[in-house]
Design an enzyme around this catalytic site. Structure first.
Site, PDB file in Angstrom:
ATOM      1  N   ARG A   1       0.856  -1.203  -0.076  1.00  7.80           N
ATOM      2  CA  ARG A   1       0.044  -0.001   0.173  1.00  7.80           C
ATOM      3  C   ARG A   1       0.713   1.445   0.063  1.00  7.80           C
ATOM      4  O   ARG A   1       0.499   2.209  -0.746  1.00  7.80           O
ATOM      5  CB  ARG A   1      -0.992   0.127   1.136  1.00  7.80           C
ATOM      6  CG  ARG A   1      -2.267  -0.900   0.765  1.00  7.80           C
ATOM      7  CD  ARG A   1      -3.323  -0.538   1.713  1.00  7.80           C
ATOM      8  NE  ARG A   1      -4.144   0.641   1.445  1.00  7.80           N
ATOM      9  CZ  ARG A   1      -5.211   0.531   0.666  1.00  7.80           C
ATOM     10  NH1 ARG A   1      -5.906  -0.373  -0.209  1.00  7.80           N
ATOM     11  NH2 ARG A   1      -5.745   1.940   0.480  1.00  7.80           N
TER      12      ARG A   1
ATOM     13  N   HIS B   1      -5.171  -2.033  -7.429  1.00  6.26           N
ATOM     14  CA  HIS B   1      -5.973  -2.284  -6.287  1.00  6.26           C
ATOM     15  C   HIS B   1      -5.079  -3.274  -5.436  1.00  6.26           C
ATOM     16  O   HIS B   1      -4.263  -3.917  -5.890  1.00  6.26           O
ATOM     17  CB  HIS B   1      -7.242  -3.041  -6.365  1.00  6.26           C
ATOM     18  CG  HIS B   1      -7.596  -3.531  -5.338  1.00  6.26           C
ATOM     19  ND1 HIS B   1      -8.680  -2.854  -4.540  1.00  6.26           N
ATOM     20  CD2 HIS B   1      -7.627  -4.998  -4.581  1.00  6.26           C
ATOM     21  CE1 HIS B   1      -8.852  -3.508  -3.398  1.00  6.26           C
ATOM     22  NE2 HIS B   1      -8.406  -4.984  -3.474  1.00  6.26           N
TER      23      HIS B   1
HETATM   24  O1  CDP Z   1      -8.336   1.129  -3.875  1.00  8.52           O
HETATM   25  P1  CDP Z   1      -8.379   1.665  -2.209  1.00  8.52           P
HETATM   26  O2  CDP Z   1      -8.377   0.800  -1.473  1.00  8.52           O
HETATM   27  O3  CDP Z   1      -7.129   2.901  -2.035  1.00  8.52           O
HETATM   28  O4  CDP Z   1      -9.553   2.619  -2.173  1.00  8.52           O
HETATM   29  P2  CDP Z   1     -11.186   2.434  -1.644  1.00  8.52           P
HETATM   30  O5  CDP Z   1     -11.655   3.314  -0.782  1.00  8.52           O
HETATM   31  O6  CDP Z   1     -11.225   1.028  -1.351  1.00  8.52           O
HETATM   32  O7  CDP Z   1     -11.986   2.574  -3.247  1.00  8.52           O
HETATM   33  C1  CDP Z   1     -11.934   1.669  -3.967  1.00  8.52           C
HETATM   34  C2  CDP Z   1     -11.668   2.214  -5.263  1.00  8.52           C
HETATM   35  O8  CDP Z   1     -12.957   3.043  -5.752  1.00  8.52           O
HETATM   36  C3  CDP Z   1     -10.594   3.122  -5.645  1.00  8.52           C
HETATM   37  O9  CDP Z   1      -9.375   2.479  -5.818  1.00  8.52           O
HETATM   38  C4  CDP Z   1     -10.896   4.151  -6.776  1.00  8.52           C
HETATM   39  O10 CDP Z   1     -10.800   3.634  -7.953  1.00  8.52           O
HETATM   40  C5  CDP Z   1     -12.618   4.115  -6.490  1.00  8.52           C
HETATM   41  N1  CDP Z   1     -12.978   5.737  -5.745  1.00  8.52           N
HETATM   42  C6  CDP Z   1     -13.050   6.747  -6.389  1.00  8.52           C
HETATM   43  O11 CDP Z   1     -13.145   6.707  -7.654  1.00  8.52           O
HETATM   44  N2  CDP Z   1     -13.413   7.872  -5.696  1.00  8.52           N
HETATM   45  C7  CDP Z   1     -13.594   7.603  -4.706  1.00  8.52           C
HETATM   46  N3  CDP Z   1     -13.860   8.947  -3.819  1.00  8.52           N
HETATM   47  C8  CDP Z   1     -13.194   6.646  -3.732  1.00  8.52           C
HETATM   48  C9  CDP Z   1     -12.923   5.484  -4.428  1.00  8.52           C
HETATM   49 MG    MG Z   2      -9.986  -0.571  -0.669  1.00 12.97          MG
END
Ligand code: CDP
Ligand code: MG
Length: 167
Positions: A91, A125
């Site tokens: 991460r 991801h």
């Molecule tokens: O991927 P990560 O765990 O960092 O973030 P998440 O909060 O689990 O969100 C999953 C995915 O949703 C993100 O990787 C983004 O592609 C999308 N996302 C977005 O487009 N806009 C946001 N405000 C939050 C998430």
């Molecule tokens: Mg996530």
């Protein structure tokens, strides 16, 4: 502490030919890849993977994104990285979810973008904690697709199975 983490190279990462770059960056962690495959993501898999996001206004777009519809690349590369402190290491290299907030030296900071509709296209991801990693690895991989024993398994008898084989 040894951990495992699911990593997906998302369709934008594949479309931008970033597979090699991302794998090279991830190799800095010295973690071991214990599973890897290309996946054509069904709607069911996409919805299950992002089920915790289902109340977000961008949920439908997120499903289209991970299925590859947005990028005309209907595949993701799914991998499991394994080793000491794997979740934090991956991460940290990935960077913040929002590519504009991500440190520019991270993978998302280098290669991500925000679409005009506001979706974060952040090229990969990675699971964010052990419970999420377990849920996601079990969703994306069968036990025999992973070269180490990560979680307990059991043997079941499968009757009347049909499967596709080479003709
Ligand atoms: O991927 P990560 O765990 O960092 O973030 P998440 O909060 O689990 O969100 C999953 C995915 O949703 C993100 O990787 C983004 O592609 C999308 N996302 C977005 O487009 N806009 C946001 N405000 C939050 C998430
Ligand atoms: Mg996530």
């Amino acid at each position: 502490m040894n951990q495992q983490v699911l990593v997906l190279i998302k369709p934008d990462g594949l479309k931008k030919s970033l597979t090699g770059n991302i794998l090279t960056r991830l190799s800095e962690t010295k973690l071991e890849i214990v599973a890897a495959k290309m996946v054509r993501v069904s709607r069911g898999l996409a919805v299950e993977h992002y089920k915790h996001m289902k109340d977000k206004p961008f949920f439908e777009e997120l499903i289209q994104y991970i299925q590859g519809t947005l990028h005309d690349r209907k595949k993701v590369m799914a991998m499991v990285y394994w080793g000491d402190n794997a979740i934090t290491k991956v991460r940290q290299l990935a960077g913040a979810t929002n590519p504009e907030e991500a440190d520019p030296t991270t993978i998302r900071g280098s290669y991500g973008r925000i679409t005009t509709k506001g979706l974060y296209e952040n090229v990969l991801h990675t699971s964010s904690n052990e419970a999420e990693a377990e849920r996601e690895i079990k969703l994306w991989f069968q036990p025999d697709e992973v070269i180490v024993d990560l979680y307990p398994t059991k043997i079941i008898e499968v009757k009347a199975e049909t499967k596709r084989i080479w003709a």
